[in-house]
Scaffold this motif. Structure first.
Motif, PDB file in Angstrom:
ATOM      1  N   PHE A  86       0.839  -1.196   0.000  1.00  0.00           N
ATOM      2  CA  PHE A  86       0.000   0.000   0.000  1.00  0.00           C
ATOM      3  C   PHE A  86       0.879   1.253   0.000  1.00  0.00           C
ATOM      4  CE2 PHE A  86      -3.226  -3.073   0.823  1.00  0.00           C
ATOM      5  CZ  PHE A  86      -4.398  -2.493   0.358  1.00  0.00           C
ATOM      6  N   GLY A  87       0.272   2.400   0.357  1.00  0.00           N
ATOM      7  CA  GLY A  87       0.937   3.672   0.152  1.00  0.00           C
ATOM      8  C   GLY A  87       1.592   4.264   1.369  1.00  0.00           C
ATOM      9  N   ASP A  88       1.509   5.606   1.468  1.00  0.00           N
ATOM     10  CA  ASP A  88       2.331   6.317   2.444  1.00  0.00           C
ATOM     11  C   ASP A  88       1.784   6.297   3.863  1.00  0.00           C
ATOM     12  OD1 ASP A  88       0.221   8.048   2.209  1.00  0.00           O
ATOM     13  OD2 ASP A  88       1.379   9.719   1.371  1.00  0.00           O
ATOM     14  N   ASP A  89       0.721   5.522   4.122  1.00  0.00           N
ATOM     15  CA  ASP A  89       0.301   5.329   5.520  1.00  0.00           C
ATOM     16  C   ASP A  89       1.276   4.426   6.263  1.00  0.00           C
ATOM     17  OD1 ASP A  89      -1.850   6.967   5.445  1.00  0.00           O
ATOM     18  OD2 ASP A  89      -3.341   5.402   5.180  1.00  0.00           O
ATOM     19  N   GLY A  90       2.003   3.598   5.533  1.00  0.00           N
ATOM     20  CA  GLY A  90       2.983   2.726   6.164  1.00  0.00           C
ATOM     21  C   GLY A  90       2.336   1.601   6.944  1.00  0.00           C
ATOM     22  N   GLY A  91       3.171   0.858   7.653  1.00  0.00           N
ATOM     23  CA  GLY A  91       2.675  -0.241   8.467  1.00  0.00           C
ATOM     24  C   GLY A  91       2.307  -1.462   7.646  1.00  0.00           C
ATOM     25  N   LEU A  92       1.722  -2.434   8.334  1.00  0.00           N
ATOM     26  CA  LEU A  92       1.323  -3.695   7.711  1.00  0.00           C
ATOM     27  C   LEU A  92      -0.168  -3.654   7.422  1.00  0.00           C
ATOM     28  CD1 LEU A  92       1.903  -6.649   6.894  1.00  0.00           C
ATOM     29  CD2 LEU A  92       1.501  -7.288   9.287  1.00  0.00           C
ATOM     30  N   VAL A  93      -0.528  -3.745   6.148  1.00  0.00           N
ATOM     31  CA  VAL A  93      -1.933  -3.750   5.716  1.00  0.00           C
ATOM     32  C   VAL A  93      -2.205  -5.112   5.090  1.00  0.00           C
ATOM     33  CG1 VAL A  93      -3.693  -2.603   4.328  1.00  0.00           C
ATOM     34  CG2 VAL A  93      -1.779  -1.275   5.270  1.00  0.00           C
TER      35      VAL A  93
END
Length: 439
Positions: free
Chosen positions: A192-199
């Protein structure tokens, strides 16, 4: 009876009591427990002919935040409502939208606006959607009227038998989702994008549809870099090599799906990494953005954002659609991803009303670059009226959402019906594309 006189005549006769029969109002949904990318068939039975009712959907997310939606319907001559047949006459949407109650879910008036409804814990429990029938036409922002029927529906993000393996393999972090069965399966990296973390929700749904899917975080997770300063393609190469050599993955190559920043990383992966043979770019850019990308001696500068070009619309929503440096400006040519060098296949998925950035323009630029080199290894899906984040089907439309980095709502663009159509149409075409090029 008195001789010669009837009881009816003297007022002593009473007819036997016959209770009036009224049908109970019920609401049904099929499947009542099913995958989150499946359509629901919703009906209301037992109403009076032409009775007006309001249907609501209510979800409480894992943080306890309340999301809801509302639409007005009129029963037919037999007292039934069928959302696949009957249009909504008002509320959060109008017209014939069988999945409108799910598409229009948004934070309730008591919650902070612009929060995105997104499933975090994929395997622990399903998302519960409560469907309610109210008398009359309910104001979506007002106090609901009497509830005459209700039903809870389970939305699953992993089919029975899907397995999740949390990874800490060398530098690679994330979750590998494996379909039920013996395999091997086509392998896909999901970002995914610039939210970061594990999606994880898209990867778990891909595994439910037969793909070995690696949900790959690349910053703001465990010991990965906390922010987007610079990236090394070797990290993504290690992830691709891990997936290729996994015994449950059918080689010789793997695919990659990326949204936003993840999309331009997907383009770089298929361009430079021989293990990646198919790439799906969702709402991406044709250049490297936000942070430098290193690969050996190669460096692709990241296009910057000029915050002086950010607008603020009604409701303090930030419009960053023109904030990114123009990737087509010759001065920024060093950031362009040389997609024409790729031997694999591209699928570009864009919304023509993307107000996060001009993804439809960027996809067209990448396609032009391929065509100039005589290549036909691409498909472009461009959807009028769709906005920025194109998720799997039945995901609620979100015109604006809080950005994790900036902490403010960012305008994504789009219109509910067109955007959700794009989600439905592109989801199946993405799967078909990956199966074609990975098997």
């Amino acid at each position: 009876m008195l001789r010669g006189v009837s009881l009816r005549a003297i007022g002593l006769w009473k007819p036997p009591h016959r209770p009036t029969l009224s049908r109970a109002v019920t609401i049904t949904a099929y499947p009542q427990s099913g995958l989150a990318d499946e359509r629901l068939q919703i009906k209301v039975l037992g109403l009076s002919p032409r009775q007006q009712v309001s249907l609501r959907a209510v979800v409480v997310d894992e943080q306890g935040c309340l999301f809801n939606s509302c639409a007005h319907y009129e029963a037919d001559g037999t007292g039934n409502v069928d959302l696949h047949r009957d249009p909504s006459h008002g509320g959060n949407y109008t017209g014939l939208l069988p999945m409108g109650l799910l598409w229009s879910l948004s934070p309730s008036v008591m919650e902070k606006p612009y929060k995105r409804l997104e499933k975090k814990d994929i395997l622990k429990s399903p998302m519960i959607v409560e469907l309610l029938v109210h008398r009359g036409q309910v104001d979506p922002k007002g106090i609901p009227a009497e509830v005459t029927a209700r039903l809870k529906v389970e939305r699953l993000f992993a089919a029975p038998g899907v397995r999740r393996i949390r990874l800490k393999d060398g530098a690679v972090r994330g979750s590998l989702f494996l379909p039920p069965g013996e395999g091997p399966f086509p392998g896909v990296i999901d970002m995914f994008g610039d939210d970061g973390g594990l999606v994880e929700f898209r990867s778990s749904l891909l595994a439910s549809r037969g793909f070995a899917s690696l949900a790959l975080p690349y910053f703001a997770f465990e010991d990965l870099p906390p922010g987007m300063t610079e990236f090394h393609l070797e990290y993504f190469e290690e992830a691709a090599k891990f997936l290729v050599r996994h015994p449950m993955v059918r080689g010789p190559g793997v695919g990659v799906i990326g949204t936003g920043k993840g999309a331009d990383l997907a383009l770089s992966m298929i361009t430079f990494l021989p293990q990646v043979v198919a790439a799906v770019s969702i709402s991406g850019c044709c250049s490297n953005t936000a942070a430098r990308l290193h690969y050996g001696d190669l460096i692709l500068p990241g296009l910057s954002y000029d915050m002086s070009r950010v607008g603020i619309s009604e409701g303090a929503v930030f419009d960053i659609s023109v904030a990114l440096d123009d990737p087509l400006d010759p001065a920024n040519s060093q950031s362009l991803i040389p997609v024409e060098k790729a031997e694999g296949h591209f699928l570009f998925v864009v919304g023509e009303d993307d107000l996060n950035w001009k993804s439809s323009v960027y996809a067209k630029a990448a396609v032009d670059r391929l065509q100039e080199q005589g290549k036909e290894n691409f498909t472009l899906l461009s959807y009028p009226g769709a906005g920025h984040r194109i998720d799997p089907p039945c995901s609620p439309f979100c015109l604006a959402a809080i950005d994790r980095v900036l902490g403010v709502p960012i305008l994504g663009g789009g219109e509910l019906q067109a955007h959700c159509h794009a989600q439905e149409d592109s989801w199946q075409k993405m799967q078909d594309f990956l199966r074609l090029h990975l098997t």
